[in-house]
Design a protein around this motif. Structure first.
Motif, mmCIF file in Angstrom:
data_model
loop_
_atom_site.group_PDB
_atom_site.id
_atom_site.type_symbol
_atom_site.label_atom_id
_atom_site.label_comp_id
_atom_site.label_asym_id
_atom_site.label_seq_id
_atom_site.Cartn_x
_atom_site.Cartn_y
_atom_site.Cartn_z
ATOM 1 N N LEU A 145 -3.804 -4.558 -24.023
ATOM 2 C CA LEU A 145 -3.236 -5.839 -24.460
ATOM 3 C C LEU A 145 -2.517 -5.674 -25.797
ATOM 4 O O LEU A 145 -1.418 -6.192 -25.997
ATOM 5 N N PHE A 146 -3.142 -4.949 -26.724
ATOM 6 C CA PHE A 146 -2.549 -4.704 -28.035
ATOM 7 C C PHE A 146 -1.254 -3.908 -27.907
ATOM 8 O O PHE A 146 -0.224 -4.261 -28.488
ATOM 9 N N ARG A 147 -1.284 -2.834 -27.116
ATOM 10 C CA ARG A 147 -0.092 -2.004 -26.932
ATOM 11 C C ARG A 147 1.045 -2.794 -26.307
ATOM 12 O O ARG A 147 2.184 -2.698 -26.737
ATOM 13 N N ASP A 148 0.733 -3.592 -25.302
ATOM 14 C CA ASP A 148 1.765 -4.381 -24.641
ATOM 15 C C ASP A 148 2.395 -5.389 -25.609
ATOM 16 O O ASP A 148 3.611 -5.599 -25.596
ATOM 17 N N ALA A 149 1.579 -5.987 -26.486
ATOM 18 C CA ALA A 149 2.103 -6.928 -27.482
ATOM 19 C C ALA A 149 2.973 -6.201 -28.501
ATOM 20 O O ALA A 149 4.040 -6.698 -28.884
ATOM 21 N N MET A 150 2.535 -5.029 -28.934
ATOM 22 C CA MET A 150 3.320 -4.257 -29.906
ATOM 23 C C MET A 150 4.632 -3.780 -29.280
ATOM 24 O O MET A 150 5.676 -3.807 -29.913
ATOM 25 N N TYR A 151 4.574 -3.367 -28.013
ATOM 26 C CA TYR A 151 5.784 -2.927 -27.322
ATOM 27 C C TYR A 151 6.800 -4.059 -27.248
ATOM 28 O O TYR A 151 7.975 -3.866 -27.568
ATOM 29 N N ALA A 152 6.354 -5.237 -26.864
ATOM 30 C CA ALA A 152 7.265 -6.383 -26.763
ATOM 31 C C ALA A 152 7.892 -6.704 -28.109
ATOM 32 O O ALA A 152 9.073 -7.062 -28.195
ATOM 33 N N SER A 153 7.133 -6.534 -29.163
ATOM 34 C CA SER A 153 7.615 -6.869 -30.502
ATOM 35 C C SER A 153 8.491 -5.775 -31.118
ATOM 36 O O SER A 153 9.418 -6.074 -31.869
ATOM 37 N N LEU A 154 8.205 -4.503 -30.790
ATOM 38 C CA LEU A 154 8.849 -3.387 -31.500
ATOM 39 C C LEU A 154 9.717 -2.477 -30.641
ATOM 40 O O LEU A 154 10.297 -1.527 -31.151
ATOM 41 N N LYS A 155 9.836 -2.749 -29.345
ATOM 42 C CA LYS A 155 10.542 -1.818 -28.449
ATOM 43 C C LYS A 155 11.976 -1.540 -28.869
ATOM 44 O O LYS A 155 12.476 -0.441 -28.652
ATOM 45 N N ASP A 156 12.636 -2.491 -29.488
ATOM 46 C CA ASP A 156 14.023 -2.298 -29.905
ATOM 47 C C ASP A 156 14.143 -1.765 -31.329
ATOM 48 O O ASP A 156 15.251 -1.501 -31.798
ATOM 49 N N LYS A 157 13.014 -1.606 -32.009
ATOM 50 C CA LYS A 157 13.028 -1.174 -33.407
ATOM 51 C C LYS A 157 12.534 0.251 -33.600
ATOM 52 O O LYS A 157 12.696 0.810 -34.676
ATOM 53 N N LEU A 158 11.926 0.837 -32.565
ATOM 54 C CA LEU A 158 11.388 2.191 -32.638
ATOM 55 C C LEU A 158 11.993 3.050 -31.545
ATOM 56 O O LEU A 158 12.383 2.542 -30.500
ATOM 57 N N PRO A 159 12.055 4.369 -31.768
ATOM 58 C CA PRO A 159 12.613 5.245 -30.737
ATOM 59 C C PRO A 159 11.755 5.240 -29.474
ATOM 60 O O PRO A 159 10.541 5.035 -29.540
ATOM 61 N N PRO A 160 12.360 5.472 -28.319
ATOM 62 C CA PRO A 160 11.638 5.417 -27.040
ATOM 63 C C PRO A 160 10.446 6.371 -26.962
ATOM 64 O O PRO A 160 9.451 6.058 -26.310
ATOM 65 N N ASP A 161 10.525 7.537 -27.628
ATOM 66 C CA ASP A 161 9.428 8.501 -27.511
ATOM 67 C C ASP A 161 8.141 8.031 -28.192
ATOM 68 O O ASP A 161 7.071 8.586 -27.960
ATOM 69 N N VAL A 162 8.217 6.986 -28.993
ATOM 70 C CA VAL A 162 7.021 6.425 -29.624
ATOM 71 C C VAL A 162 6.080 5.859 -28.570
ATOM 72 O O VAL A 162 4.863 5.861 -28.743
ATOM 73 N N TRP A 163 6.624 5.416 -27.465
ATOM 74 C CA TRP A 163 5.829 4.733 -26.442
ATOM 75 C C TRP A 163 5.310 5.671 -25.369
ATOM 76 O O TRP A 163 4.586 5.258 -24.479
ATOM 77 N N ASP A 164 5.667 6.952 -25.442
ATOM 78 C CA ASP A 164 5.203 7.921 -24.459
ATOM 79 C C ASP A 164 4.018 8.707 -25.007
ATOM 80 O O ASP A 164 3.911 8.941 -26.204
ATOM 81 N N TYR A 165 3.154 9.106 -24.109
ATOM 82 C CA TYR A 165 2.022 9.971 -24.469
ATOM 83 C C TYR A 165 2.243 11.295 -23.776
ATOM 84 O O TYR A 165 2.130 11.395 -22.554
ATOM 85 N N ALA A 166 2.577 12.301 -24.552
ATOM 86 C CA ALA A 166 2.867 13.613 -23.985
ATOM 87 C C ALA A 166 1.587 14.267 -23.484
ATOM 88 O O ALA A 166 0.569 14.284 -24.174
ATOM 89 N N THR A 167 1.655 14.778 -22.278
ATOM 90 C CA THR A 167 0.518 15.520 -21.711
ATOM 91 C C THR A 167 0.949 16.938 -21.444
ATOM 92 O O THR A 167 2.108 17.186 -21.095
#
Length: 58
Positions: free
Chosen positions: A35-57
């Motif tokens: 829930l927290f991540r989804d709220a942060m994504y909605a708020s910051l998705k256009d302000k941070l680079p796309p790789d911030v939202w990925d989890y590298a495995t």
């Protein structure tokens, strides 16, 4: 988050100069963290680079 408790742990490792060289954060339980991540994504998705939202495995 929305009435759900989130627990966290943060580990900060510094070098001899006192500068942070590593930072690890753990959050739980997963449903509240999502829930927290989804709220942060909605708020910051256009302000941070796309790789911030990925989890590298490996």
């Amino acid at each position: 988050m929305d009435g759900h408790k989130i627990e966290s742990l943060e580990v900060i490792v510094d070098n001899e100069q006192g500068l942070i060289v590593e930072r690890t954060i753990a959050l739980r339980p997963y449903p509240a963290v999502k829930l927290f991540r989804d709220a942060m994504y909605a708020s910051l998705k256009d302000k941070l680079p796309p790789d911030v939202w990925d989890y590298a495995t490996p």
